[in-house]
Motif scaffolding. Structure first.
Motif, PDB file in Angstrom:
ATOM      1  N   LEU A 131       3.353   7.731   1.407  1.00  0.00           N
ATOM      2  CA  LEU A 131       4.027   6.605   2.074  1.00  0.00           C
ATOM      3  C   LEU A 131       4.002   6.769   3.592  1.00  0.00           C
ATOM      4  O   LEU A 131       3.814   5.798   4.322  1.00  0.00           O
ATOM      5  N   ASP A 132       4.162   8.004   4.056  1.00  0.00           N
ATOM      6  CA  ASP A 132       4.056   8.262   5.503  1.00  0.00           C
ATOM      7  C   ASP A 132       2.651   7.923   5.991  1.00  0.00           C
ATOM      8  O   ASP A 132       2.478   7.272   7.028  1.00  0.00           O
ATOM      9  N   ALA A 133       1.652   8.369   5.219  1.00  0.00           N
ATOM     10  CA  ALA A 133       0.261   8.100   5.600  1.00  0.00           C
ATOM     11  C   ALA A 133       0.020   6.597   5.710  1.00  0.00           C
ATOM     12  O   ALA A 133      -0.587   6.120   6.674  1.00  0.00           O
ATOM     13  N   LEU A 134       0.515   5.842   4.732  1.00  0.00           N
ATOM     14  CA  LEU A 134       0.307   4.392   4.741  1.00  0.00           C
ATOM     15  C   LEU A 134       1.053   3.718   5.892  1.00  0.00           C
ATOM     16  O   LEU A 134       0.559   2.742   6.472  1.00  0.00           O
ATOM     17  N   ARG A 135       2.223   4.239   6.239  1.00  0.00           N
ATOM     18  CA  ARG A 135       2.944   3.673   7.390  1.00  0.00           C
ATOM     19  C   ARG A 135       2.152   3.901   8.684  1.00  0.00           C
ATOM     20  O   ARG A 135       2.052   3.005   9.527  1.00  0.00           O
ATOM     21  N   TYR A 136       1.584   5.099   8.822  1.00  0.00           N
ATOM     22  CA  TYR A 136       0.765   5.377  10.010  1.00  0.00           C
ATOM     23  C   TYR A 136      -0.512   4.528  10.010  1.00  0.00           C
ATOM     24  O   TYR A 136      -0.952   4.048  11.061  1.00  0.00           O
ATOM     25  N   LEU A 137      -1.093   4.340   8.823  1.00  0.00           N
ATOM     26  CA  LEU A 137      -2.269   3.476   8.722  1.00  0.00           C
ATOM     27  C   LEU A 137      -1.911   2.040   9.126  1.00  0.00           C
ATOM     28  O   LEU A 137      -2.696   1.350   9.782  1.00  0.00           O
ATOM     29  N   TYR A 183       4.288  -1.673  -2.193  1.00  0.00           N
ATOM     30  CA  TYR A 183       4.555  -3.096  -1.935  1.00  0.00           C
ATOM     31  C   TYR A 183       5.986  -3.284  -1.435  1.00  0.00           C
ATOM     32  O   TYR A 183       6.224  -4.000  -0.460  1.00  0.00           O
ATOM     33  N   GLU A 184       6.931  -2.609  -2.095  1.00  0.00           N
ATOM     34  CA  GLU A 184       8.347  -2.758  -1.722  1.00  0.00           C
ATOM     35  C   GLU A 184       8.669  -2.104  -0.383  1.00  0.00           C
ATOM     36  O   GLU A 184       9.669  -2.434   0.247  1.00  0.00           O
ATOM     37  N   ALA A 185       7.784  -1.187   0.056  1.00  0.00           N
ATOM     38  CA  ALA A 185       7.951  -0.571   1.383  1.00  0.00           C
ATOM     39  C   ALA A 185       7.460  -1.495   2.497  1.00  0.00           C
ATOM     40  O   ALA A 185       7.525  -1.151   3.678  1.00  0.00           O
ATOM     41  N   GLY A 186       6.932  -2.662   2.091  1.00  0.00           N
ATOM     42  CA  GLY A 186       6.499  -3.650   3.078  1.00  0.00           C
ATOM     43  C   GLY A 186       5.104  -3.421   3.622  1.00  0.00           C
ATOM     44  O   GLY A 186       4.737  -3.964   4.660  1.00  0.00           O
ATOM     45  N   ILE A 187       4.307  -2.608   2.914  1.00  0.00           N
ATOM     46  CA  ILE A 187       2.936  -2.334   3.366  1.00  0.00           C
ATOM     47  C   ILE A 187       1.992  -3.320   2.681  1.00  0.00           C
ATOM     48  O   ILE A 187       1.929  -3.397   1.459  1.00  0.00           O
ATOM     49  N   LYS A 188       1.267  -4.079   3.473  1.00  0.00           N
ATOM     50  CA  LYS A 188       0.395  -5.134   2.958  1.00  0.00           C
ATOM     51  C   LYS A 188      -0.917  -4.534   2.461  1.00  0.00           C
ATOM     52  O   LYS A 188      -1.681  -3.945   3.228  1.00  0.00           O
ATOM     53  N   ILE A 189      -1.157  -4.687   1.165  1.00  0.00           N
ATOM     54  CA  ILE A 189      -2.353  -4.158   0.510  1.00  0.00           C
ATOM     55  C   ILE A 189      -3.167  -5.327  -0.020  1.00  0.00           C
ATOM     56  O   ILE A 189      -2.627  -6.216  -0.687  1.00  0.00           O
ATOM     57  N   ILE A 190      -4.480  -5.333   0.254  1.00  0.00           N
ATOM     58  CA  ILE A 190      -5.291  -6.467  -0.226  1.00  0.00           C
ATOM     59  C   ILE A 190      -5.968  -6.183  -1.565  1.00  0.00           C
ATOM     60  O   ILE A 190      -6.273  -7.121  -2.308  1.00  0.00           O
ATOM     61  N   SER A 191      -6.209  -4.885  -1.878  1.00  0.00           N
ATOM     62  CA  SER A 191      -6.907  -4.579  -3.134  1.00  0.00           C
ATOM     63  C   SER A 191      -6.623  -3.152  -3.578  1.00  0.00           C
ATOM     64  O   SER A 191      -6.211  -2.308  -2.784  1.00  0.00           O
ATOM     65  N   ASN A 192      -6.860  -2.912  -4.863  1.00  0.00           N
ATOM     66  CA  ASN A 192      -6.761  -1.569  -5.438  1.00  0.00           C
ATOM     67  C   ASN A 192      -8.027  -1.359  -6.254  1.00  0.00           C
ATOM     68  O   ASN A 192      -8.410  -2.208  -7.061  1.00  0.00           O
ATOM     69  N   GLN A 193      -8.688  -0.235  -6.022  1.00  0.00           N
ATOM     70  CA  GLN A 193      -9.925   0.063  -6.727  1.00  0.00           C
ATOM     71  C   GLN A 193      -9.595   0.882  -7.975  1.00  0.00           C
ATOM     72  O   GLN A 193      -8.978   1.945  -7.877  1.00  0.00           O
TER      73      GLN A 193
END
Length: 337
Positions: A136-142, A168-178
């Motif tokens: 989650l930290d990594a995704l926030r920095y991304l 998703y609930e952390a508010g990080i916008k994701i367009i796809s999952n492989q």
């Protein structure tokens, strides 16, 4: 023959993709030596054929370097518009450790340099260890790097539904999952697809032709031994078939797929890919490019037919006889965690 625009998907307001993405995992070394010069030359054939969307990763050996060289040659021989017509989906696959902004940025900068890009089209993030929630930290920095313009879109690779919901609930916008998804491995249908439909997230699927096992080559053949399977993909997907229902049931599936293929004058692999492309939430199917070995002519046929209800029911009859992989393995990506 170039593909028509009907074979594209408007994945985001600013990005249209080819619904068959060209996968570059073969250059990682597990599938034999790759001639980089020949690979770049053949990438022009893919582009001219309408295959503009590429899937690669920082851990796929020289994949990012080869793509960077291709972009350079494309710019030199054509123009910037031709380069801008590529959609490059790369991945960052870090060791699960404490994440800092500096560490994340260093790795993104490395990919930008290798690719010769100022901003990554799509960065697909993968995390090996859910016991360490630093993902989650990594995704926030991304996300911060996205706001700074170094990344256009964030995506995931092999995340399960539970963690996708947390993200998703952390508010990080994701367009796809492989995810792995095929006639053999239908685990995404249990919880992943309903979640993605609800939240407008697309699935990009791999393993859809089971490393080549879903093909005429293995129809009416004795069960191959491990020594006969000469790539990492073949070994992996043969193991999946064993868990799904074994070689005898797999042969029955191949017979049905061949019958359907004959009806439309297409291959078993074409039928297997079309079946998954038509599933809800699926944005695209990733087909590995053995650069130096062209399967473009056959792949084009995926977009020249549609399966009818009778075809689908014939496939379902076989599927109903198989084991429940969601129960034995778990959700998408759980085999990696």
């Amino acid at each position: 023959m170039a593909l028509s625009t009907l074979n594209r998907l408007q994945l985001t307001p600013d990005m249209s993709i080819c619904r068959i993405l060209t996968g570059m995992w073969q250059v990682s070394g597990a599938h034999g030596r790759i001639d980089a010069k020949a690979a770049v030359k053949q990438m022009f054939d893919y582009l001219d054929g309408g295959y503009t969307t590429w899937d690669l990763a920082d851990i796929y050996g020289p994949a990012e370097d080869i793509m960077g060289e291709f972009r350079q040659q494309l710019l030199a021989s054509r123009d910037k518009a031709a380069v801008d017509n590529l959609q490059i989906f790369t991945k960052w696959v870090p060791q699960p450790t404490k994440m800092t902004k500096q560490l994340v940025e260093q790795n993104i900068n490395k990919s930008l340099t290798r690719l010769g890009m100022e901003s990554l089209d799509v960065l697909q993030f993968h995390w090996w260890d859910y016991d360490n929630n630093s993902y989650l930290d990594a995704l926030r920095y991304l996300s911060e790097l996205q706001k700074e313009g170094k990344i256009k879109h964030l995506a995931l690779t092999n995340f399960d539904t539970k963690r996708l919901q947390i993200i998703y609930e952390a508010g990080i916008k994701i367009i796809s999952n492989q995810v792995q998804y095929s006639i053999i491995d239908r685990r995404p249908e249990v919880s992943m697809i309903p979640f993605c439909q609800q939240h407008n997230i697309k699935l990009l699927t791999y393993g859809t032709i089971c490393g080549g096992l879903l093909s005429e080559k293995y129809l009416d053949q004795l069960e191959p031994q491990n020594v006969d399977l000469n790539t990492a993909s073949l070994k992996k997907y043969k193991n999946m078939i064993d868990r799904w229902g074994g070689w005898q049931l797999f042969q029955k599936l191949l017979v049905i797929l061949k019958q359907i293929g004959n009806k439309y004058n297409v291959s078993i692999a074409n039928v297997a890919v079309r079946y998954i492309l038509d599933k809800p939430a699926v944005g695209g199917v990733i087909i590995g490019a053995r650069l130096g070995l062209s399967h473009l002519q056959d792949t084009n046929k995926v977009f020249q037919f549609n399966l009818d209800a009778d075809d689908i029911e014939k496939i379902e009859v076989i599927s109903r006889k198989s084991q429940n992989l969601f129960q034995s393995i778990g959700d998408c990506g759980d085999e990696y965690h």
